[in-house]
Design a protein around this motif. Structure first.
Motif, PDB file in Angstrom:
ATOM      1  N   VAL A 177     -61.463 -34.150  96.776  1.00  0.00           N
ATOM      2  CA  VAL A 177     -60.414 -34.183  95.760  1.00  0.00           C
ATOM      3  C   VAL A 177     -59.164 -34.789  96.387  1.00  0.00           C
ATOM      4  N   CYS A 178     -58.603 -35.788  95.731  1.00  0.00           N
ATOM      5  CA  CYS A 178     -57.378 -36.413  96.224  1.00  0.00           C
ATOM      6  C   CYS A 178     -56.177 -35.753  95.566  1.00  0.00           C
ATOM      7  N   GLN A 179     -55.105 -35.603  96.350  1.00  0.00           N
ATOM      8  CA  GLN A 179     -53.861 -35.059  95.833  1.00  0.00           C
ATOM      9  C   GLN A 179     -52.733 -35.968  96.264  1.00  0.00           C
ATOM     10  N   GLU A 180     -51.718 -36.080  95.404  1.00  0.00           N
ATOM     11  CA  GLU A 180     -50.536 -36.842  95.782  1.00  0.00           C
ATOM     12  C   GLU A 180     -49.865 -36.145  96.964  1.00  0.00           C
ATOM     13  N   LYS A 181     -49.200 -36.936  97.814  1.00  0.00           N
ATOM     14  CA  LYS A 181     -48.610 -36.341  99.016  1.00  0.00           C
ATOM     15  C   LYS A 181     -47.501 -35.355  98.677  1.00  0.00           C
ATOM     16  N   TRP A 182     -46.791 -35.557  97.551  1.00  0.00           N
ATOM     17  CA  TRP A 182     -45.746 -34.596  97.193  1.00  0.00           C
ATOM     18  C   TRP A 182     -46.356 -33.239  96.843  1.00  0.00           C
ATOM     19  N   ARG A 183     -47.564 -33.244  96.242  1.00  0.00           N
ATOM     20  CA  ARG A 183     -48.243 -31.972  95.936  1.00  0.00           C
ATOM     21  C   ARG A 183     -48.679 -31.277  97.230  1.00  0.00           C
ATOM     22  N   LEU A 184     -49.168 -32.064  98.179  1.00  0.00           N
ATOM     23  CA  LEU A 184     -49.555 -31.502  99.468  1.00  0.00           C
ATOM     24  C   LEU A 184     -48.344 -30.876 100.159  1.00  0.00           C
ATOM     25  N   ALA A 185     -47.205 -31.571 100.123  1.00  0.00           N
ATOM     26  CA  ALA A 185     -45.989 -31.061 100.755  1.00  0.00           C
ATOM     27  C   ALA A 185     -45.546 -29.750 100.110  1.00  0.00           C
ATOM     28  N   LEU A 186     -45.563 -29.689  98.772  1.00  0.00           N
ATOM     29  CA  LEU A 186     -45.196 -28.444  98.100  1.00  0.00           C
ATOM     30  C   LEU A 186     -46.175 -27.326  98.458  1.00  0.00           C
ATOM     31  N   GLY A 187     -47.458 -27.680  98.587  1.00  0.00           N
ATOM     32  CA  GLY A 187     -48.459 -26.692  98.988  1.00  0.00           C
ATOM     33  C   GLY A 187     -48.174 -26.135 100.377  1.00  0.00           C
ATOM     34  N   LEU A 188     -47.745 -26.999 101.299  1.00  0.00           N
ATOM     35  CA  LEU A 188     -47.396 -26.536 102.644  1.00  0.00           C
ATOM     36  C   LEU A 188     -46.178 -25.620 102.607  1.00  0.00           C
ATOM     37  N   LEU A 189     -45.212 -25.966 101.771  1.00  0.00           N
ATOM     38  CA  LEU A 189     -44.019 -25.115 101.634  1.00  0.00           C
ATOM     39  C   LEU A 189     -44.392 -23.766 101.012  1.00  0.00           C
ATOM     40  N   ASP A 190     -45.337 -23.781 100.073  1.00  0.00           N
ATOM     41  CA  ASP A 190     -45.815 -22.532  99.481  1.00  0.00           C
ATOM     42  C   ASP A 190     -46.550 -21.678 100.520  1.00  0.00           C
TER      43      ASP A 190
END
Length: 152
Positions: free
Chosen positions: A10-23
């Motif tokens: 599954v591909c995710q936009e990098k901004w979603r990945l960044a928010l996931g890391l912050l979460d």
């Protein structure tokens, strides 16, 4: 990319990945003191909104093409005519490109910064720090959802 199981990717936009890391940090009871990112993230309205929703302080580079309202712009609630659903809050003036807002800003806001020496000499540019209110369809949809307006 993240694995969804059974070999699917599954591909995710990098901004979603960044928010996931912050979460993930938040789940560990940690919080970034300030999020700093280049224009690759700064141009993403959903990323900026996600940072705001999480109550995070941030400094993001922009390209200058993004639309925004000046910091002092205030939304107003149009009077209800009694027909149809009430109108949602809006700004009286249309948004303008960040580059336009920057040109309109006081020249004293700009500071020349040299961040390192490159092969052709000092790498220097002028920077201005400005607080703006995001604009555009994505920020409007987020504001409506937060205000209990349209859900979708």
């Amino acid at each position: 990319m993240t694995s969804a199981g059974s070999g699917d990717v599954v591909c995710q936009e990098k901004w979603r990945l960044a928010l996931g890391l912050l979460d993930t940090l938040a789940a560990w009871q940690l919080k970034a003191p300030v999020v700093v990112a280049d224009a690759g993230y700064g141009v993403s309205t959903p990323f900026r909104i996600g940072l705001q929703e999480r109550g995070l302080s941030y400094v993001l580079a922009l390209t200058g093409k993004e639309d925004a309202h000046p910091e002092d712009a205030e939304s107003h609630q149009p009077a209800y005519s009694g027909l149809g659903p009430p109108m949602l809050p809006r700004y009286r003036a249309p948004p303008r490109a960040v580059s336009t807002l920057t040109v309109e800003a006081d020249a004293g806001r700009f500071t020349e910064v040299t961040w390192r020496r490159g092969s052709k000499g000092a790498m220097t540019s002028r920077f201005a720090v400005m607080t703006v209110r995001p604009a555009g369809k994505q920020s409007l949809a987020a504001a409506q959802k937060t205000g209990g307006g349209r859900n979708g």
